[in-house]
Structure formats: structure tokens, C-alpha cells
Design a protein around this motif. Structure first.
Motif, PDB file in Angstrom:
ATOM      1  N   LYS A  52      10.627  32.671 -41.735  1.00  0.00           N
ATOM      2  CA  LYS A  52      10.473  32.039 -40.424  1.00  0.00           C
ATOM      3  C   LYS A  52      11.852  31.856 -39.793  1.00  0.00           C
ATOM      4  O   LYS A  52      12.329  30.732 -39.602  1.00  0.00           O
ATOM      5  CB  LYS A  52       9.776  30.673 -40.567  1.00  0.00           C
ATOM      6  CG  LYS A  52       8.432  30.697 -41.249  1.00  0.00           C
ATOM      7  CD  LYS A  52       7.380  31.370 -40.400  1.00  0.00           C
ATOM      8  CE  LYS A  52       6.011  31.361 -41.069  1.00  0.00           C
ATOM      9  NZ  LYS A  52       4.991  32.042 -40.254  1.00  0.00           N
ATOM     10  N   VAL A  54      13.063  32.076 -36.809  1.00  0.00           N
ATOM     11  CA  VAL A  54      13.183  31.340 -35.550  1.00  0.00           C
ATOM     12  C   VAL A  54      13.305  29.840 -35.813  1.00  0.00           C
ATOM     13  O   VAL A  54      14.077  29.133 -35.152  1.00  0.00           O
ATOM     14  CB  VAL A  54      11.963  31.622 -34.637  1.00  0.00           C
ATOM     15  CG1 VAL A  54      12.007  30.746 -33.391  1.00  0.00           C
ATOM     16  CG2 VAL A  54      11.935  33.094 -34.244  1.00  0.00           C
ATOM     17  N   GLN A  55      12.571  29.363 -36.798  1.00  0.00           N
ATOM     18  CA  GLN A  55      12.590  27.939 -37.124  1.00  0.00           C
ATOM     19  C   GLN A  55      13.639  27.574 -38.163  1.00  0.00           C
ATOM     20  O   GLN A  55      14.268  26.514 -38.073  1.00  0.00           O
ATOM     21  CB  GLN A  55      11.218  27.504 -37.660  1.00  0.00           C
ATOM     22  CG  GLN A  55      10.113  27.424 -36.643  1.00  0.00           C
ATOM     23  CD  GLN A  55       8.807  26.998 -37.303  1.00  0.00           C
ATOM     24  OE1 GLN A  55       8.214  27.743 -38.070  1.00  0.00           O
ATOM     25  NE2 GLN A  55       8.375  25.795 -37.012  1.00  0.00           N
ATOM     26  N   PHE A  56      13.844  28.450 -39.176  1.00  0.00           N
ATOM     27  CA  PHE A  56      14.561  28.011 -40.373  1.00  0.00           C
ATOM     28  C   PHE A  56      15.698  28.912 -40.839  1.00  0.00           C
ATOM     29  O   PHE A  56      16.151  28.788 -41.968  1.00  0.00           O
ATOM     30  CB  PHE A  56      13.558  27.859 -41.529  1.00  0.00           C
ATOM     31  CG  PHE A  56      12.443  26.895 -41.265  1.00  0.00           C
ATOM     32  CD1 PHE A  56      12.706  25.581 -40.935  1.00  0.00           C
ATOM     33  CD2 PHE A  56      11.111  27.309 -41.344  1.00  0.00           C
ATOM     34  CE1 PHE A  56      11.669  24.684 -40.691  1.00  0.00           C
ATOM     35  CE2 PHE A  56      10.076  26.430 -41.118  1.00  0.00           C
ATOM     36  CZ  PHE A  56      10.346  25.107 -40.781  1.00  0.00           C
ATOM     37  N   THR A  83      14.136  21.573 -38.528  1.00  0.00           N
ATOM     38  CA  THR A  83      14.260  22.901 -37.931  1.00  0.00           C
ATOM     39  C   THR A  83      15.722  23.200 -37.600  1.00  0.00           C
ATOM     40  O   THR A  83      16.587  22.312 -37.628  1.00  0.00           O
ATOM     41  CB  THR A  83      13.433  23.006 -36.644  1.00  0.00           C
ATOM     42  OG1 THR A  83      13.960  22.077 -35.689  1.00  0.00           O
ATOM     43  CG2 THR A  83      11.968  22.690 -36.914  1.00  0.00           C
ATOM     44  N   ASP A  84      15.983  24.451 -37.254  1.00  0.00           N
ATOM     45  CA  ASP A  84      17.327  24.837 -36.836  1.00  0.00           C
ATOM     46  C   ASP A  84      17.772  24.040 -35.617  1.00  0.00           C
ATOM     47  O   ASP A  84      18.957  23.730 -35.457  1.00  0.00           O
ATOM     48  CB  ASP A  84      17.371  26.331 -36.524  1.00  0.00           C
ATOM     49  CG  ASP A  84      17.294  27.192 -37.786  1.00  0.00           C
ATOM     50  OD1 ASP A  84      17.193  26.624 -38.895  1.00  0.00           O
ATOM     51  OD2 ASP A  84      17.313  28.428 -37.664  1.00  0.00           O
ATOM     52  N   GLN A  85      16.817  23.711 -34.730  1.00  0.00           N
ATOM     53  CA  GLN A  85      17.152  22.914 -33.555  1.00  0.00           C
ATOM     54  C   GLN A  85      17.688  21.544 -33.966  1.00  0.00           C
ATOM     55  O   GLN A  85      18.610  21.004 -33.339  1.00  0.00           O
ATOM     56  CB  GLN A  85      15.932  22.750 -32.650  1.00  0.00           C
ATOM     57  CG  GLN A  85      16.165  21.905 -31.400  1.00  0.00           C
ATOM     58  CD  GLN A  85      17.259  22.476 -30.515  1.00  0.00           C
ATOM     59  OE1 GLN A  85      17.248  23.660 -30.201  1.00  0.00           O
ATOM     60  NE2 GLN A  85      18.208  21.652 -30.112  1.00  0.00           N
ATOM     61  N   SER A  86      17.132  20.968 -35.032  1.00  0.00           N
ATOM     62  CA  SER A  86      17.615  19.685 -35.538  1.00  0.00           C
ATOM     63  C   SER A  86      19.066  19.781 -35.988  1.00  0.00           C
ATOM     64  O   SER A  86      19.877  18.881 -35.744  1.00  0.00           O
ATOM     65  CB  SER A  86      16.746  19.217 -36.711  1.00  0.00           C
ATOM     66  OG  SER A  86      15.410  19.017 -36.312  1.00  0.00           O
ATOM     67  N   SER A 200       5.489  17.944 -37.152  1.00  0.00           N
ATOM     68  CA  SER A 200       4.752  18.768 -36.196  1.00  0.00           C
ATOM     69  C   SER A 200       3.691  19.629 -36.869  1.00  0.00           C
ATOM     70  O   SER A 200       2.677  19.965 -36.256  1.00  0.00           O
ATOM     71  CB  SER A 200       5.718  19.661 -35.414  1.00  0.00           C
ATOM     72  OG  SER A 200       6.414  20.530 -36.292  1.00  0.00           O
ATOM     73  N   THR A 213       6.855  20.378 -41.587  1.00  0.00           N
ATOM     74  CA  THR A 213       7.906  20.667 -40.618  1.00  0.00           C
ATOM     75  C   THR A 213       8.094  19.511 -39.648  1.00  0.00           C
ATOM     76  O   THR A 213       7.131  19.033 -39.045  1.00  0.00           O
ATOM     77  CB  THR A 213       7.575  21.947 -39.828  1.00  0.00           C
ATOM     78  OG1 THR A 213       7.408  23.027 -40.745  1.00  0.00           O
ATOM     79  CG2 THR A 213       8.692  22.281 -38.851  1.00  0.00           C
ATOM     80  N   ASN A 215       9.422  17.564 -36.188  1.00  0.00           N
ATOM     81  CA  ASN A 215       9.526  17.885 -34.765  1.00  0.00           C
ATOM     82  C   ASN A 215      10.944  18.330 -34.424  1.00  0.00           C
ATOM     83  O   ASN A 215      11.920  17.874 -35.033  1.00  0.00           O
ATOM     84  CB  ASN A 215       9.165  16.675 -33.901  1.00  0.00           C
ATOM     85  CG  ASN A 215       7.671  16.481 -33.778  1.00  0.00           C
ATOM     86  OD1 ASN A 215       6.891  17.358 -34.126  1.00  0.00           O
ATOM     87  ND2 ASN A 215       7.252  15.320 -33.287  1.00  0.00           N
ATOM     88  N   THR A 216      11.053  19.192 -33.424  1.00  0.00           N
ATOM     89  CA  THR A 216      12.361  19.727 -33.058  1.00  0.00           C
ATOM     90  C   THR A 216      13.273  18.673 -32.438  1.00  0.00           C
ATOM     91  O   THR A 216      14.491  18.879 -32.367  1.00  0.00           O
ATOM     92  CB  THR A 216      12.207  20.889 -32.061  1.00  0.00           C
ATOM     93  OG1 THR A 216      11.449  20.449 -30.929  1.00  0.00           O
ATOM     94  CG2 THR A 216      11.493  22.066 -32.721  1.00  0.00           C
TER      95      THR A 216
END
Length: 234
Positions: A52, A54-56, A83-86, A200, A213, A215-216
Motif C-alpha cells: 500500500k 500510497v498510504q504506507f 499513514t505517510d500523511q501523519s 479510519s 489504520t 486517520n490522516t
């Protein structure tokens, strides 16, 4: 008049069929987007995260930098996956602080010491494979009755984990259920000092555990401890 009535009935029937098809499409989309198909992943937890990107993608890199590949491949564990966003949010905060204090900002993940990545990544790791059904109910406004439960992460940091039951149509606890995890920042106030993050998606099952997972909007590290540790290590 009879033919006209037939046309009306035929039109209503066609309209009902179209609505049914649209509802079916929406249901299929819901099940796909919500991850409702097959929660099982035929690979290790590390392989799942790598599948994954995009997420990780960043999380998978951090696992390697932190020297935690063995745990994510062999241990039976529950991972509350940021997530990567975090991570990007945490790095942005860190660079802002480093810039303001006159230190060099971060360019690559390896600019941060492996020990720091290891410390904060282990906060999201828990021994055993726990799905949503294995956690107690949590009501933030009624903790004396529904307190969730405290758990120790891999590096012995205390978290409260629980399932929130939403209300629906005025019926208490009859709605959507979702996990939340709270970092207990003050052990003298274990029920009043949480930095919480909602989940999420839940119950993804690689071969060696369970992934939930976050939340972003969650920021990696839960508070500014990560920023200060990186600053101290520069």
C-alpha cells in the motif's frame, strides 16, 4: 386511457429498476471503499504495508531504518498504523521548529537517528492480534461506565483503546462503531490526559497480526515529544 395507464406503469417500473441499480452500485462502491471485501492479507504485516505505497511507503521505510523488520515479519502484533500523511505532518512541525531555533532542517528520513524512529514507531505496536471485537466500549462522556481499557505498547507506553458506539436516530449506541486510541500523557490523571486518534479502517489481517489504520489528520508521535527528541539529537 388504458394504453396511457400502461405507459405510466411501465415508466414507473423502469424508474424503480434504475433506482435499484443505482443503489446496488452505491452499495458495491461502499463495500469496496470501506475495505469490506476480504480483510485477510496473505503475507506478513511488513509485506502488507509495502503493498500500500500510497498510504504506507514512508512507514515501511521507517520500519527498516528503525531496525524493526523482524518484528513486522515474525511477531504476532497489533499495529495502529499511522499513514505517510501523519509522518509528513510531524516532519513539517519538526522542520519549522529546527528552522526557528537555528538548526539544520531535515532533508531525508535518515537525518533522524534510528533510535528516535524506533522509539516512536513502537508506540503504535502492541503484542497479540486484537480486532475491534476484542476491545471494550468507550464513551468519552461516560468513562465511569464505558472506560475502554489501558494497554502497554511495545516500549511500555500506556494507551487507552476502546470502541466508540455512535448514536443514530436518537437511539443510544445503536450507530456506527469505530476504534479510537488515546496516548495517556499524565499517569497521575490516566482518564483525563489523552491525546487521541481515531481509526479510519480496522481489522486488516496479515499472517502475523492485525492492522488498524489511523486517520490522516493524526500527527505521528501524538504530541511534540517527537519534535523535541529530533531537536535534541541534532
Amino acid at each position: 386511457m388504458r394504453n396511457y395507464s400502461k405507459k405510466i406503469r411501465w415508466g414507473l417500473g423502469l424508474f424503480s429498476l434504475i433506482l435499484l441499480l443505482l443503489a446496488s452500485c452505491k452499495k458495491d462502491k461502499y463495500y469496496f471503499d470501506g475495505g469490506k471485501s476480504d480483510p485477510n492479507f496473505k503475507g506478513t504485516m511488513l509485506q502488507y504495508l509495502q503493498s500500500k505505497p500510497v498510504q504506507f511507503d514512508t512507514i515501511a521505510q521507517i520500519i527498516k531504518i528503525a531496525g524493526l523488520e523482524k518484528e513486522f515479519q515474525q511477531d504476532e502484533l497489533t499495529f495502529f498504523a499511522p499513514t505517510d500523511q501523519s509522518v509528513r505532518s510531524a516532519l513539517k512541525n519538526t522542520n519549522n521548529y529546527l528552522y526557528q531555533t537555528g538548526k539544520d532542517t531535515l532533508k531525508v528520513l535518515t537525518d533522524i537517528r534510528p533510535q528516535i524512529w524506533r522509539k516512536y514507531l513502537m508506540m503504535y505496536m502492541f503484542k497479540g492480534a486484537n480486532r475491534m471485537k476484542d476491545y471494550y466500549q468507550l464513551d468519552i462522556n461516560l468513562k465511569s461506565v464505558y472506560p475502554g481499557q489501558n494497554y502497554y505498547s511495545y516500549n511500555n507506553v500506556i494507551f487507552n483503546i476502546g470502541v466508540i458506539f455512535d448514536d443514530i436516530n436518537g437511539i443510544k449506541y445503536a450507530g456506527y462503531r469505530h476504534l479510537t486510541i488515546g496516548y495517556v500523557t499524565d499517569l497521575n490523571k490516566p482518564t483525563d490526559s489523552w491525546v487521541s486518534a481515531d481509526i479510519s479502517s480496522s481489522d486488516i489481517k496479515p499472517l502475523n497480526g492485525v492492522v488498524h489504520t489511523l486517520n490522516t489528520n493524526h500527527i505521528f508521535g501524538f504530541d511534540y515529544g517527537f519534535v523535541y527528541d529530533v531537536y535534541a539529537g541534532k
